[in-house]
Design a protein around this motif. Structure first.
Motif, PDB file in Angstrom:
ATOM      1  N   ARG A  67       1.996   6.220  -7.037  1.00  0.00           N
ATOM      2  CA  ARG A  67       1.029   7.322  -7.554  1.00  0.00           C
ATOM      3  C   ARG A  67       1.192   8.514  -7.235  1.00  0.00           C
ATOM      4  NH1 ARG A  67      -2.664   5.245  -4.583  1.00  0.00           N
ATOM      5  NH2 ARG A  67      -2.982   3.352  -5.552  1.00  0.00           N
ATOM      6  N   GLU A  68       1.725   8.736  -6.042  1.00  0.00           N
ATOM      7  CA  GLU A  68       1.998  10.534  -5.749  1.00  0.00           C
ATOM      8  C   GLU A  68       3.178  10.827  -6.888  1.00  0.00           C
ATOM      9  OE1 GLU A  68       4.270  12.548  -2.082  1.00  0.00           O
ATOM     10  OE2 GLU A  68       2.762  11.178  -1.548  1.00  0.00           O
TER      11      GLU A  68
ATOM     12  N   HIS B 247      -1.381   7.401 -14.201  1.00  0.00           N
ATOM     13  CA  HIS B 247      -2.887   7.387 -13.870  1.00  0.00           C
ATOM     14  C   HIS B 247      -4.001   8.600 -14.433  1.00  0.00           C
ATOM     15  CE1 HIS B 247      -1.517   4.502 -10.949  1.00  0.00           C
ATOM     16  NE2 HIS B 247      -0.373   5.299 -10.554  1.00  0.00           N
TER      17      HIS B 247
ATOM     18  N   ASP C 209       0.957   3.991  -2.903  1.00  0.00           N
ATOM     19  CA  ASP C 209       0.679   5.425  -2.717  1.00  0.00           C
ATOM     20  C   ASP C 209       1.731   6.292  -3.210  1.00  0.00           C
ATOM     21  OD1 ASP C 209      -1.695   4.559  -1.580  1.00  0.00           O
ATOM     22  OD2 ASP C 209      -1.099   4.903   0.493  1.00  0.00           O
ATOM     23  N   ALA C 210       3.100   5.865  -2.737  1.00  0.00           N
ATOM     24  CA  ALA C 210       4.310   6.778  -3.260  1.00  0.00           C
ATOM     25  C   ALA C 210       4.284   6.558  -4.745  1.00  0.00           C
ATOM     26  CB  ALA C 210       5.557   6.172  -2.727  1.00  0.00           C
TER      27      ALA C 210
ATOM     28  N   ARG D 230       0.793  -1.020   0.137  1.00  0.00           N
ATOM     29  CA  ARG D 230       0.153   0.074  -0.134  1.00  0.00           C
ATOM     30  C   ARG D 230       0.887   1.139   0.070  1.00  0.00           C
ATOM     31  NH1 ARG D 230      -3.484  -1.531   3.125  1.00  0.00           N
ATOM     32  NH2 ARG D 230      -2.687  -1.037   5.002  1.00  0.00           N
ATOM     33  N   ARG D 231       1.967   1.520   0.784  1.00  0.00           N
ATOM     34  CA  ARG D 231       3.004   2.289   0.889  1.00  0.00           C
ATOM     35  C   ARG D 231       3.562   2.502  -0.477  1.00  0.00           C
ATOM     36  NH1 ARG D 231       3.457   1.092   6.467  1.00  0.00           N
ATOM     37  NH2 ARG D 231       4.761  -0.587   6.378  1.00  0.00           N
TER      38      ARG D 231
END
Length: 170
Positions: free
Chosen positions: A157-158, A165, A154-155, A150-151
């Motif tokens: 995607r950021e 995306h 998220d990283a 998950r981390r």
């Protein structure tokens, strides 16, 4: 007779012999040179007629061996034809290179334990092996791995939102 004198005297004849056997000038030259290399490497000694016979015998064997290899390769390709893979689209290749670089950057930014978890799991290590490496109970690995994934997501995607995306990150 010294090797240079033997080479100067016998190479043209050996080359012509190899050329008649192969029909290919480059291959004939390679075979003739290889025969002389083996003569020196194996430190073959003797009178010139014996050395000449040795060189021609080695050249004949080299040609025969190359012919066998070529025939075996041809036969195997007939039995198992291999189609060349299509060339990558330049755009796809560039995108793949950028994705790999982005994944590496994100992995480097994660805590070491998350990085180890993700990389070991990707390489097929069992939960028990991962637990031993990061010094936790095997029953904890699934939860820790889910959090690390998950981390990472998220990283990733950021850091690459607009590229992968369809989002704007400005």
């Amino acid at each position: 007779m010294e090797i240079k004198a033997l080479f100067d005297d016998q190479f043209p004849t050996l080359y012509r012999y190899c050329l008649r056997m192969t029909g290919e000038p480059d291959l004939a030259q390679d075979v003739a040179q290889e025969a002389f290399v083996r003569l020196v490497r194996d430190d073959v000694q003797g009178p010139v007629p014996a050395l000449k016979a040795w060189l021609f015998r080695v050249a004949s064997n080299l040609v025969r061996d190359r012919y066998r290899v070529t025939e075996n390769r041809r036969r195997l390709l007939e039995i198992n034809p291999v189609a060349p893979e299509p060339a990558d689209d330049v755009h796809e290749s560039l995108e793949r290179t950028e994705t790999v670089a982005a994944v590496r950057r994100v992995l480097e930014g994660l805590p070491e334990r998350d990085r180890v978890l993700l990389l070991m799991r990707e390489e097929g290590f069992s939960y028990a092996e991962i637990a031993e490496e990061i010094e936790v109970k095997a029953s904890s690995v699934g939860t820790l791995l889910a959090r690390a994934q998950r981390r990472f997501a998220d990283a990733f995607r950021e850091s690459t939102g607009d590229l992968y995306h369809g989002e704007m990150t400005s």
